[in-house]
Design a protein around this motif. Structure first.
Motif, mmCIF file in Angstrom:
data_model
loop_
_atom_site.group_PDB
_atom_site.id
_atom_site.type_symbol
_atom_site.label_atom_id
_atom_site.label_comp_id
_atom_site.label_asym_id
_atom_site.label_seq_id
_atom_site.Cartn_x
_atom_site.Cartn_y
_atom_site.Cartn_z
ATOM 1 N N SER A 1 79.903 11.821 31.450
ATOM 2 C CA SER A 1 78.898 11.657 30.337
ATOM 3 C C SER A 1 78.301 10.558 30.576
ATOM 4 O O SER A 1 76.395 9.983 29.808
ATOM 5 C CB SER A 1 79.252 11.877 29.019
ATOM 6 N N ASN A 2 78.907 9.001 31.342
ATOM 7 C CA ASN A 2 78.086 8.089 30.724
ATOM 8 C C ASN A 2 78.632 7.606 32.588
ATOM 9 O O ASN A 2 79.509 6.790 32.023
ATOM 10 C CB ASN A 2 78.817 7.141 30.243
ATOM 11 N N GLU A 3 77.820 7.155 33.872
ATOM 12 C CA GLU A 3 77.727 6.660 35.142
ATOM 13 C C GLU A 3 78.387 5.456 34.150
ATOM 14 O O GLU A 3 78.756 4.682 35.499
ATOM 15 C CB GLU A 3 76.691 6.762 35.800
ATOM 16 N N ASN A 4 78.312 4.071 33.123
ATOM 17 C CA ASN A 4 78.332 3.286 32.785
ATOM 18 C C ASN A 4 79.487 2.888 32.943
ATOM 19 O O ASN A 4 80.203 1.414 32.855
ATOM 20 C CB ASN A 4 77.879 2.592 31.638
ATOM 21 N N ASP A 5 80.861 4.041 32.375
ATOM 22 C CA ASP A 5 82.210 4.160 31.947
ATOM 23 C C ASP A 5 82.800 3.436 34.313
ATOM 24 O O ASP A 5 83.804 3.457 33.808
ATOM 25 C CB ASP A 5 82.758 4.827 32.093
ATOM 26 N N LEU A 6 81.711 3.481 34.914
ATOM 27 C CA LEU A 6 82.385 3.177 36.645
ATOM 28 C C LEU A 6 82.473 2.123 36.886
ATOM 29 O O LEU A 6 81.803 0.986 35.997
ATOM 30 C CB LEU A 6 81.681 4.341 37.532
ATOM 31 N N LYS A 7 83.869 1.898 37.164
ATOM 32 C CA LYS A 7 83.917 0.626 37.743
ATOM 33 C C LYS A 7 83.875 0.263 39.118
ATOM 34 O O LYS A 7 84.874 1.535 40.060
ATOM 35 C CB LYS A 7 85.414 -0.404 37.060
ATOM 36 N N TYR A 8 83.718 -0.251 40.129
ATOM 37 C CA TYR A 8 83.729 -0.999 41.509
ATOM 38 C C TYR A 8 83.960 -1.808 41.920
ATOM 39 O O TYR A 8 84.037 -3.173 41.272
ATOM 40 C CB TYR A 8 82.193 -0.246 41.854
ATOM 41 N N SER A 9 84.787 -1.371 42.901
ATOM 42 C CA SER A 9 85.418 -2.785 43.959
ATOM 43 C C SER A 9 84.736 -2.968 45.118
ATOM 44 O O SER A 9 85.323 -1.797 46.064
ATOM 45 C CB SER A 9 86.551 -2.865 43.550
ATOM 46 N N TRP A 10 84.664 -3.915 45.565
ATOM 47 C CA TRP A 10 84.600 -4.077 47.080
ATOM 48 C C TRP A 10 85.344 -5.172 47.858
ATOM 49 O O TRP A 10 85.467 -6.031 47.687
ATOM 50 C CB TRP A 10 83.211 -4.297 47.480
ATOM 51 N N LYS A 11 86.180 -4.486 49.036
ATOM 52 C CA LYS A 11 86.595 -5.373 48.950
ATOM 53 C C LYS A 11 87.023 -5.755 51.196
ATOM 54 O O LYS A 11 85.965 -4.662 51.518
ATOM 55 C CB LYS A 11 88.592 -5.346 48.806
ATOM 56 N N ILE A 12 86.718 -6.409 51.286
ATOM 57 C CA ILE A 12 86.419 -7.258 52.670
ATOM 58 C C ILE A 12 87.530 -7.783 54.206
ATOM 59 O O ILE A 12 88.425 -8.753 53.142
ATOM 60 C CB ILE A 12 85.790 -7.633 53.288
ATOM 61 N N GLY A 13 87.590 -6.668 55.502
ATOM 62 C CA GLY A 13 88.463 -7.028 56.056
ATOM 63 C C GLY A 13 88.494 -7.342 57.172
ATOM 64 O O GLY A 13 87.129 -6.774 57.949
ATOM 65 N N THR A 14 89.177 -8.363 58.193
ATOM 66 C CA THR A 14 88.525 -7.604 59.546
ATOM 67 C C THR A 14 89.302 -6.857 59.932
ATOM 68 O O THR A 14 90.159 -6.190 59.656
ATOM 69 C CB THR A 14 89.584 -9.307 59.958
ATOM 70 N N TYR A 15 88.804 -6.081 61.196
ATOM 71 C CA TYR A 15 88.918 -4.867 61.842
ATOM 72 C C TYR A 15 89.226 -5.549 63.463
ATOM 73 O O TYR A 15 88.203 -5.039 63.923
ATOM 74 C CB TYR A 15 88.426 -3.990 61.471
ATOM 75 N N ALA A 16 90.233 -5.958 63.696
ATOM 76 C CA ALA A 16 90.683 -6.246 65.636
ATOM 77 C C ALA A 16 91.566 -5.675 66.453
ATOM 78 O O ALA A 16 92.389 -5.245 65.358
ATOM 79 C CB ALA A 16 90.819 -7.538 65.525
ATOM 80 N N ASN A 17 91.124 -4.814 67.525
ATOM 81 C CA ASN A 17 91.522 -3.957 67.882
ATOM 82 C C ASN A 17 92.035 -2.940 67.268
ATOM 83 O O ASN A 17 93.451 -2.837 67.402
ATOM 84 C CB ASN A 17 92.993 -5.171 68.754
ATOM 85 N N GLY A 18 91.247 -2.202 66.495
ATOM 86 C CA GLY A 18 92.333 -1.399 65.786
ATOM 87 C C GLY A 18 93.350 -2.114 64.480
ATOM 88 O O GLY A 18 93.434 -0.411 64.358
ATOM 89 N N VAL A 19 93.529 -2.720 64.066
ATOM 90 C CA VAL A 19 93.815 -3.015 63.659
ATOM 91 C C VAL A 19 93.495 -3.791 61.651
ATOM 92 O O VAL A 19 92.590 -4.682 61.936
ATOM 93 C CB VAL A 19 94.961 -4.825 63.642
ATOM 94 N N LYS A 20 93.648 -3.789 60.955
ATOM 95 C CA LYS A 20 92.649 -3.633 59.601
ATOM 96 C C LYS A 20 93.506 -5.232 58.612
ATOM 97 O O LYS A 20 94.944 -5.321 59.221
ATOM 98 C CB LYS A 20 92.749 -3.360 58.765
ATOM 99 N N GLY A 21 92.516 -6.159 58.930
ATOM 100 C CA GLY A 21 93.685 -7.465 58.187
ATOM 101 C C GLY A 21 93.310 -7.567 56.972
ATOM 102 O O GLY A 21 93.231 -6.012 56.234
ATOM 103 N N GLU A 22 93.904 -8.299 56.421
ATOM 104 C CA GLU A 22 93.718 -8.444 54.542
ATOM 105 C C GLU A 22 92.547 -9.102 54.004
ATOM 106 O O GLU A 22 92.082 -8.916 54.635
ATOM 107 C CB GLU A 22 94.862 -9.661 54.284
ATOM 108 N N LEU A 23 92.786 -7.541 52.531
ATOM 109 C CA LEU A 23 91.414 -7.232 52.270
ATOM 110 C C LEU A 23 90.923 -8.766 51.386
ATOM 111 O O LEU A 23 92.226 -8.813 50.243
ATOM 112 C CB LEU A 23 91.418 -6.283 51.994
ATOM 113 N N GLU A 24 90.294 -8.849 50.951
ATOM 114 C CA GLU A 24 89.499 -9.993 50.228
ATOM 115 C C GLU A 24 88.394 -9.498 49.194
ATOM 116 O O GLU A 24 87.801 -9.078 49.935
ATOM 117 C CB GLU A 24 89.444 -10.736 50.295
ATOM 118 N N GLU A 25 88.926 -8.947 47.926
ATOM 119 C CA GLU A 25 87.180 -8.707 46.547
ATOM 120 C C GLU A 25 86.209 -9.875 46.591
ATOM 121 O O GLU A 25 86.237 -10.624 47.032
ATOM 122 C CB GLU A 25 87.927 -8.636 45.946
ATOM 123 N N VAL A 26 85.297 -8.948 47.121
ATOM 124 C CA VAL A 26 83.806 -9.799 47.366
ATOM 125 C C VAL A 26 82.707 -9.622 46.439
ATOM 126 O O VAL A 26 81.528 -10.060 46.284
ATOM 127 C CB VAL A 26 83.292 -9.739 48.686
#
Length: 510
Positions: free
Chosen positions: A67-92
């Protein structure tokens, strides 16, 4: 700056969901809303490609039946991706849309979640950040409002050219790569290689405003340190930034003081010898000696029509100054410009040339030293004189003449044209109609230089109608008076910046 993005075909596995988003009820009997994010129903991970310095913008396409899209909470996290390996995430970010600028090239992934506390979805995006500043040209420019504008023009790789990639140009690149930094009062930029711990060397891009010398990593243009001139002289405001052979220095024409830059220990200092110098302007020429490129600086005093040189050996030869000048050699003349030979003569002394106008006759005089002295004495100069007409392309005061060592030609600009000058023959100046390159009437030449290594000419122009600058690259062998009208640039970057006062080739630095 031109960025491009597309959906890639790299599979990193299924996109995850936080909880089931069916319409069945929850424990209280209330229906659970549906939540979908475009891309969660495929194994193909959305991929974004951009150039370093461009803002990464991702706008997830979300469908939510609550009923209210304002109820949604969002999070973006960035991490490295080198040689197929995902690095540690940090919320930005906790915003719905991602707006993020990376400070280094490479591959990354962004992990995005959206939830209302009952149902949620998560999706990963792969982000490839290409190194915009790997190789290209640094342009020192000023916008029509007087604001500095450091501009980078990338040299595209063969792969990028084959893929149809368009020109990559980033204006105000130092500001974009360094939060809180201003390009107001921008003066010049230079590339310097120096010892940080012998024999270990470092290469840095030095960018000067009237207040500060910024020392940048040349591969990503992030500031490593800044050197404030007022630490040396309170109230110092640089009017010039000179690329000396060993280390650059700033000059305050009003204060008549030099602030030299120690690049090893990163501080400004006063060099005692330069307390004797009170130049009004400077002309820096490049020449080749023993196969290496060198710089020679003329210190010009237009008020008294004198030219000085710096010599650390002058006292050894009985002089009482480190800046011997022309004294009264040019008496009765008005100084127009000075320039250095493209390479040493047979006795290993590089010739010096002055161009003056005789006050009594209006004649133009070319002064040439006789190659047998390191200092300026009347007996070491010979003069050649011409009587100009209104159609003679006489250089304006402080015109820089640049040389192509390979072609044995000198070039200078006047208005919207570029001319060829040959000082080793009988003295003559071309007529205004005898240009090698001519631009349209609104486009004046504001900068001219030759890359001695590639024998390329760099030209900066300014269109007085559009208030924008353009950058051209020519092969020097094509820039000849007998080829006027047939000179085609190897590359042209139209309306790419402000008024151009400097063009610097920046190589890839490993």
């Amino acid at each position: 700056m031109i960025a491009w993005a597309f959906t890639g075909l790299l599979s990193l596995g299924l996109i995850s969901c936080i909880s089931d988003d069916s319409e069945a009820g929850d424990m209280t009997g209330n229906s659970v809303p549906t939540l979908t994010i475009e891309g969660t129903d495929t194994e193909e991970i959305p991929t974004y490609n951009l150039y370093l310095g461009n803002e990464c913008v991702i706008n997830p396409q979300i469908s939510y039946s609550g009923s209210n899209e304002n109820d949604l909470k969002y999070s973006w996290k960035i991490g490295t991706y080198a040689n197929g390996v995902k690095g540690e995430l940090e919320e930005v970010s906790t915003e719905r849309n991602l707006h993020y600028t990376f400070d280094k090239g490479g591959s990354y992934y962004a992990h995005f979640t959206a939830t209302d506390g009952k149902v949620g979805k998560a999706v990963d995006y792969k982000i490839n950040v290409n190194r915009t500043f790997e190789e290209g040209y640094v342009l020192t420019t000023t916008n029509s409002d007087g604001k500095g504008n450091l501009t980078f023009v990338k040299i595209l790789t063969p792969e990028e050219i084959a893929a149809g990639q368009k020109n990559v140009i980033m204006e105000n690149c130092m500001e974009k790569m360094n939060e809180g930094v201003s390009e107001q009062g921008l003066l010049a930029s230079v590339i310097k290689t120096f010892y940080i711990n012998y024999p270990k060397q470092a290469t840095r891009l030095c960018v000067s405003t009237d207040k500060t010398c910024y020392v940048l990593d040349p591969n990503n243009l992030t500031i490593l340190t800044q050197i404030n001139y007022e630490e040396l002289y309170p109230g110092f405001k640089a009017t010039h930034f000179i690329n000396d052979s060993y280390a650059p220095y700033a000059y305050d024409a009003k204060m008549k003081k030099f602030a030299h830059i120690d690049l090893t220990y990163l501080f400004p200092y006063e060099k005692d010898h330069y307390l004797q110098c009170h130049a009004e302007d400077f002309i820096v020429n490049k020449y080749v000696s023993w196969g290496s490129e060198n710089l020679y600086t003329f210190y010009l005093d237009y008020t008294n029509n004198k030219v000085a040189m710096y010599s650390s050996y002058a006292p050894y030869f009985g002089l009482d100054t480190y800046f011997p000048d022309t004294e009264n050699i040019l008496e009765g003349n008005t100084l127009i410009t000075a320039f250095y030979g493209d390479q040493p003569g047979s006795n290993y002394v590089t010739p010096t040339y002055f161009i003056t106008r005789e006050n009594s006759t209006g004649n133009i005089v070319l002064w040439t030293n006789s190659d047998d002295s390191y200092f300026y004495t009347a007996s070491n100069f010979k003069c050649q004189t011409i009587t100009p007409t209104d159609n003679t392309a006489v250089p304006e005061r402080n015109t820089t003449l640049v040389a192509s060592t390979k072609q044995q030609r000198y070039y200078y600009s006047l208005g919207n044209s570029i001319y060829v000058f040959l000082p080793k023959s009988d003295f003559a100046l071309p007529e205004k109609s005898q240009y090698a390159i001519e631009y349209n009437g609104n486009e004046e030449v504001t900068f001219l230089d030759v890359n001695l290594s590639t024998d390329e000419m760099y030209v900066g122009t300014y269109d007085n109608s559009t208030k924008r600058g353009s950058f051209y690259i020519y092969d020097c062998k094509d820039v000849r008076t007998d080829n006027a009208g047939g000179v085609t640039p190897k590359a042209a970057y139209k309306n790419c910046a402000g008024r151009i006062s400097g063009i610097l080739y920046k190589p890839s630095v490993q």
